[in-house]
Write a protein that holds these residues in place. Structure first.
Motif, mmCIF file in Angstrom:
data_model
loop_
_atom_site.group_PDB
_atom_site.id
_atom_site.type_symbol
_atom_site.label_atom_id
_atom_site.label_comp_id
_atom_site.label_asym_id
_atom_site.label_seq_id
_atom_site.Cartn_x
_atom_site.Cartn_y
_atom_site.Cartn_z
ATOM 1 N N ARG A 1 5.824 -2.851 8.007
ATOM 2 C CA ARG A 1 4.900 -3.749 7.293
ATOM 3 C C ARG A 1 4.061 -4.524 8.292
ATOM 4 N NH1 ARG A 1 9.948 -5.294 4.179
ATOM 5 N NH2 ARG A 1 9.937 -3.821 2.448
ATOM 6 N N GLU A 2 3.351 -3.824 9.104
ATOM 7 C CA GLU A 2 2.547 -4.463 10.147
ATOM 8 C C GLU A 2 1.181 -4.853 9.600
ATOM 9 O OE1 GLU A 2 2.623 -1.264 12.877
ATOM 10 O OE2 GLU A 2 4.707 -1.637 13.458
ATOM 11 N N THR A 3 0.616 -5.897 10.190
ATOM 12 C CA THR A 3 -0.683 -6.392 9.756
ATOM 13 C C THR A 3 -1.746 -5.308 9.823
ATOM 14 O OG1 THR A 3 -0.074 -8.585 10.544
ATOM 15 C CG2 THR A 3 -2.412 -8.181 10.143
ATOM 16 N N GLY A 4 -1.725 -4.503 10.856
ATOM 17 C CA GLY A 4 -2.709 -3.439 11.008
ATOM 18 C C GLY A 4 -2.646 -2.430 9.875
ATOM 19 N N ARG A 5 -1.453 -2.130 9.419
ATOM 20 C CA ARG A 5 -1.306 -1.193 8.286
ATOM 21 C C ARG A 5 -1.910 -1.784 7.019
ATOM 22 N NH1 ARG A 5 2.813 2.956 8.495
ATOM 23 N NH2 ARG A 5 3.100 2.605 6.271
ATOM 24 N N PHE A 6 -1.639 -3.052 6.756
ATOM 25 C CA PHE A 6 -2.219 -3.698 5.577
ATOM 26 C C PHE A 6 -3.748 -3.719 5.663
ATOM 27 C CE2 PHE A 6 2.042 -5.622 5.046
ATOM 28 C CZ PHE A 6 2.240 -5.307 3.705
ATOM 29 N N PHE A 7 -4.263 -3.991 6.849
ATOM 30 C CA PHE A 7 -5.709 -4.023 7.034
ATOM 31 C C PHE A 7 -6.333 -2.652 6.758
ATOM 32 C CE2 PHE A 7 -9.460 -3.564 9.808
ATOM 33 C CZ PHE A 7 -10.275 -4.533 9.217
ATOM 34 N N CYS A 8 -5.713 -1.620 7.262
ATOM 35 C CA CYS A 8 -6.240 -0.268 7.039
ATOM 36 C C CYS A 8 -6.161 0.131 5.567
ATOM 37 C CB CYS A 8 -5.497 0.739 7.911
ATOM 38 S SG CYS A 8 -5.864 0.536 9.667
ATOM 39 N N GLY B 1 -4.280 7.599 -3.944
ATOM 40 C CA GLY B 1 -3.010 8.213 -3.552
ATOM 41 C C GLY B 1 -2.515 7.723 -2.200
ATOM 42 N N ALA B 2 -3.419 7.679 -1.223
ATOM 43 C CA ALA B 2 -3.017 7.261 0.129
ATOM 44 C C ALA B 2 -2.619 5.796 0.167
ATOM 45 C CB ALA B 2 -4.159 7.527 1.110
ATOM 46 N N ALA B 3 -3.445 4.932 -0.399
ATOM 47 C CA ALA B 3 -3.152 3.497 -0.368
ATOM 48 C C ALA B 3 -1.894 3.184 -1.182
ATOM 49 C CB ALA B 3 -4.342 2.703 -0.900
ATOM 50 N N GLY B 4 -1.804 3.769 -2.370
ATOM 51 C CA GLY B 4 -0.643 3.507 -3.222
ATOM 52 C C GLY B 4 0.657 3.991 -2.620
ATOM 53 N N THR B 5 0.626 5.190 -2.054
ATOM 54 C CA THR B 5 1.839 5.734 -1.439
ATOM 55 C C THR B 5 2.256 4.905 -0.228
ATOM 56 O OG1 THR B 5 1.240 7.941 -2.215
ATOM 57 C CG2 THR B 5 2.881 7.811 -0.457
ATOM 58 N N ALA B 6 1.284 4.481 0.568
ATOM 59 C CA ALA B 6 1.602 3.650 1.734
ATOM 60 C C ALA B 6 2.196 2.307 1.301
ATOM 61 C CB ALA B 6 0.352 3.432 2.576
ATOM 62 N N LEU B 7 1.636 1.700 0.266
ATOM 63 C CA LEU B 7 2.168 0.417 -0.211
ATOM 64 C C LEU B 7 3.576 0.567 -0.775
ATOM 65 C CD1 LEU B 7 -1.034 -1.082 -1.872
ATOM 66 C CD2 LEU B 7 0.138 -1.916 0.188
ATOM 67 N N ILE B 8 3.827 1.635 -1.518
ATOM 68 C CA ILE B 8 5.181 1.873 -2.029
ATOM 69 C C ILE B 8 6.153 2.114 -0.877
ATOM 70 C CG2 ILE B 8 6.614 3.543 -3.302
ATOM 71 C CD1 ILE B 8 4.356 3.624 -5.391
ATOM 72 N N GLY B 9 5.700 2.848 0.103
ATOM 73 C CA GLY B 9 6.547 3.078 1.280
ATOM 74 C C GLY B 9 6.928 1.778 1.963
ATOM 75 N N MET B 10 5.976 0.881 2.082
ATOM 76 C CA MET B 10 6.257 -0.404 2.727
ATOM 77 C C MET B 10 7.120 -1.298 1.839
ATOM 78 S SD MET B 10 2.813 -1.429 4.823
ATOM 79 C CE MET B 10 1.636 -1.098 3.551
#
Length: 104
Positions: A82-89, A66-75
């Motif tokens: 869409r920062e590198t640090g967000r993708f890494f996390c 849920g967290a990863a999917g929602t964050a990716l959809i948000g981006m």
């Protein structure tokens, strides 16, 4: 089969989290109905999956999807950074979910 239910529950969690953004405090009918239905479906499928998957593992996988999917959809679609640090996390969350599946 329980892992399929758990993954589906995670995708329903993504659905309700994104739909929640459009409910406007549950004053918009269709987004509110989608949110509620996805919440109920997500919890139901989580419940089915914990009959054989340990609750700690199931809950971590469910929230991770849920967290990863929602964050990716948000981006991807909602203009979130869409920062590198967000993708890494997010990658770390995904690796954690995979690790839980492999070690189960």
């Amino acid at each position: 089969m329980e892992w399929i239910y758990l993954i589906a529950a995670g995708f329903l969690e993504i659905t309700w989290a994104v739909a929640l953004k459009y409910t406007e405090g549950f004053t918009c009918l269709w987004p509110s109905l989608i949110t509620g239905a996805a919440m109920l479906g997500s919890i139901y499928l989580l419940d089915i999956s914990i009959k054989t998957i340990p609750i700690g593992t199931a809950y971590a996988v469910w929230t991770g999807i849920g967290a990863a999917g929602t964050a990716l959809i948000g981006m991807a679609f909602l203009g979130e950074p869409r920062e590198t640090g967000r993708f890494f996390c997010i990658l770390l969350i995904i690796l954690g979910v995979i690790g839980l599946k492999i070690n189960f």
